[in-house]
Design a protein around this motif. Structure first.
Motif, short mmCIF file in Angstrom:
data_model
loop_
_atom_site.label_atom_id
_atom_site.label_comp_id
_atom_site.label_asym_id
_atom_site.label_seq_id
_atom_site.Cartn_x
_atom_site.Cartn_y
_atom_site.Cartn_z
N ARG A 83 0.85 -1.19 0.00
CA ARG A 83 0.00 0.00 0.00
C ARG A 83 0.89 1.24 0.00
O ARG A 83 1.94 1.26 0.66
N PHE A 84 0.44 2.28 -0.73
CA PHE A 84 1.21 3.51 -0.85
C PHE A 84 0.34 4.69 -0.39
O PHE A 84 -0.85 4.75 -0.70
N TYR A 85 0.99 5.62 0.31
CA TYR A 85 0.33 6.83 0.79
C TYR A 85 1.00 8.04 0.12
O TYR A 85 2.23 8.20 0.22
N ILE A 86 0.20 8.86 -0.55
CA ILE A 86 0.70 10.09 -1.14
C ILE A 86 -0.20 11.24 -0.69
O ILE A 86 -1.28 11.01 -0.12
N LYS A 87 0.23 12.48 -0.96
CA LYS A 87 -0.54 13.66 -0.58
C LYS A 87 -0.87 14.47 -1.83
O LYS A 87 -0.06 14.55 -2.77
N CYS A 88 -2.04 15.04 -1.84
CA CYS A 88 -2.48 15.88 -2.97
C CYS A 88 -1.55 17.09 -3.08
O CYS A 88 -1.13 17.67 -2.07
N THR A 89 -1.26 17.48 -4.30
CA THR A 89 -0.33 18.59 -4.52
C THR A 89 -0.96 19.94 -4.21
O THR A 89 -0.24 20.94 -4.12
N ARG A 90 -2.30 19.98 -4.03
CA ARG A 90 -2.98 21.26 -3.78
C ARG A 90 -3.45 21.40 -2.33
O ARG A 90 -3.17 22.41 -1.67
N CYS A 91 -4.16 20.40 -1.84
CA CYS A 91 -4.74 20.50 -0.49
C CYS A 91 -4.04 19.61 0.52
O CYS A 91 -4.45 19.58 1.70
N LEU A 92 -3.04 18.84 0.09
CA LEU A 92 -2.27 17.96 0.98
C LEU A 92 -3.14 16.89 1.64
O LEU A 92 -2.81 16.38 2.72
N ALA A 93 -4.26 16.53 0.99
CA ALA A 93 -5.08 15.43 1.50
C ALA A 93 -4.40 14.10 1.17
O ALA A 93 -3.73 13.95 0.14
N GLU A 94 -4.60 13.12 2.06
CA GLU A 94 -3.93 11.84 1.89
C GLU A 94 -4.71 10.96 0.91
O GLU A 94 -5.93 10.84 0.99
N ILE A 95 -3.95 10.35 -0.01
CA ILE A 95 -4.52 9.46 -1.02
C ILE A 95 -3.78 8.14 -0.92
O ILE A 95 -2.54 8.11 -0.85
N THR A 96 -4.52 7.04 -0.94
CA THR A 96 -3.91 5.71 -0.81
C THR A 96 -4.36 4.82 -1.97
O THR A 96 -5.50 4.90 -2.43
N PHE A 97 -3.45 3.99 -2.41
CA PHE A 97 -3.74 2.95 -3.41
C PHE A 97 -2.78 1.80 -3.16
O PHE A 97 -1.73 1.96 -2.51
N LYS A 98 -3.14 0.62 -3.63
CA LYS A 98 -2.33 -0.58 -3.41
C LYS A 98 -2.18 -1.37 -4.70
O LYS A 98 -2.89 -1.13 -5.69
N THR A 99 -1.27 -2.30 -4.69
CA THR A 99 -0.98 -3.11 -5.87
C THR A 99 -2.05 -4.17 -6.06
O THR A 99 -2.70 -4.61 -5.10
#
Length: 313
Positions: free
Chosen positions: A75-91
Motif C-alpha cells: 500500500r502507498f500513501y501520497i498527498k495531494c499537490t494542492r490541499c495535501l489530503a492523503e490518497i492511498t492505493f495498493k498493488t
C-alpha cells in the motif's frame, strides 16, 4: 600490528549465535520511497487532477492478511499537490495493475469496469452450464434467436437504404470496370507515344552524325571555279595562292624592281652613238631583249636603257 583489511574474523570457542539479540521491527512498518502516479486520478477534497507519471515522496507498507499466490500486496500513501489530503492505493498482482482505495477517484475507468463486468457474467454462465445441461440448451436457443433477430434487422436496414438511395450497384460496378479499362488504354497509349518519341530522337541523332561525317571530307576538297567564258582560263593566275601572297608582301615592303614605268624616271643614261657592229647586233636581237630569271636588277636596267637608245635611233 594487525591487518587493516581482515577477511577472516576470530570466533572464540564459547561463541553462541543464539545469544545475539535480534532487532525486532513491526511487520507493518513504513518506508519512504520515491514513485510516480500509476494512473490519472482526481482528488475528492479539492478536485485537483493528478496525472499519470507525476512524482511523489510516498510511504510504503505491506498489507496484512492479503496475499495473492504467495505475493505480498503493498500500500502507498501520497498527498495531494494542492490541499495535501492523503490518497492511498495498493498493488493488484491479479490484474497486474493498481487499485484505488480512498482519497481520490481514478479517471478513464469506465471501460475497465465494463470489461470486468463482462468477465464476471461470462464466468457465472460457464459455472451454471457446467452443472446444468438444460441451461446449456436454453443458452444456445437464446443465442440462435438473438443471431436471427440481428440478421433480420440488418436485412431490413439494407432494403430501407436501397429504397431511399435508389442506387444500382450493378451499374456502379460496370462503370468502375469501364473506368479501369479506360485508364489501362490511356497508359498503353502514353507508353507507345514515349517509345515513338525516343525512337525519333535516336534516329535524328544518327542522321546528324552521318551528315557531319559527310560534310568533313566535302570541306577538305576544293570546289572547281565555274568558268563562264572560254577566255577566262587565260586570265587565271598560274601561281598558287600562297606564292602570290608572298610576292605581294615582298612588293609592299621593298617595292617592284622589274617594272619599267617605275624605274624609267630614276636612271638617266647618256646617249652615245653605237658602233656598226653593236648596232647590227642589237637590230638582230630585236627591240626588247628577254631577261632571264637569274639576272639582277642592275642588269635589267642596262637592258632597258639599250633598248631605249636603239628605239630613239
Amino acid at each position: 600490528m594487525s591487518e587493516r583489511k581482515v577477511l577472516n574474523k576470530y570466533y572464540p570457542p564459547d561463541f553462541d549465535p543464539a545469544k545475539i539479540p535480534k532487532l525486532k521491527l513491526p511487520k507493518d512498518r513504513q518506508y519512504v520511497v520515491r514513485l510516480m502516479a500509476p494512473f490519472n486520478m482526481r482528488c475528492k477534497t479539492c478536485g485537483e487532477y493528478i496525472y499519470k507519471g507525476k512524482k511523489f515522496n510516498a510511504r510504503k507498507e505491506t498489507v496484512q492478511n492479503e496475499v495473492y499466490l504467495g505475493l505480498p500486496i503493498f500500500r502507498f500513501y501520497i498527498k495531494c499537490t494542492r490541499c495535501l489530503a492523503e490518497i492511498t492505493f495498493k498493488t493488484d498482482p491479479e490484474n497486474t495493475d493498481y487499485t484505488m482505495e480512498h482519497g481520490a477517484t481514478r479517471n478513464f475507468q469506465a471501460e475497465k469496469l465494463l470489461e470486468e463486468e463482462e468477465k464476471r457474467m461470462q464466468k457465472e454462465r460457464e459455472e451454471e452450464e457446467l452443472n446444468n445441461p438444460m441451461k446449456v440448451l436454453e443458452n444456445r436457443t437464446k443465442d440462435s434467436k438473438l443471431e436471427m433477430e440481428v440478421l433480420e434487422n440488418l436485412q431490413e436496414l439494407k432494403e430501407l437504404n436501397q429504397r431511399q438511395a435508389n442506387v444500382d450497384f450493378e451499374a456502379m460496378l460496370k462503370q468502375y470496370k469501364e473506368y479501369e479499362e479506360e485508364q489501362k488504354r490511356k497508359e498503353q497509349e502514353e507508353d507507345e507515344q514515349e517509345m515513338k518519341a525516343m525512337l525519333e530522337q535516336a534516329q535524328n541523332r544518327r542522321l546528324l552524325v552521318d551528315s557531319d561525317s559527310d560534310e568533313e571530307p566535302a570541306k577538305s576538297r576544293t570546289k572547281p571555279v565555274a568558268k563562264m567564258k572560254p577566255t577566262d582560263i587565260l586570265q587565271e593566275d598560274p601561281q598558287p595562292q600562297s606564292k602570290k601572297l608572298k610576292t605581294e608582301s615582298w612588293e609592299r615592303s621593298v617595292g617592284k624592281l622589274n617594272t619599267k614605268p617605275q624605274l624609267a624616271g630614276l636612271v638617266t643614261v647618256k646617249k652615245q652613238k653605237p658602233g656598226p657592229a653593236l648596232a647590227n647586233g642589237t637590230e638582230n636581237q630585236g627591240s626588247f631583249p628577254t631577261a632571264t630569271g637569274t639576272t639582277s636588277s642592275l642588269g635589267l636596267l642596262g637592258a632597258y636603257s639599250d633598248s631605249e637608245d636603239s628605239a630613239s635611233d
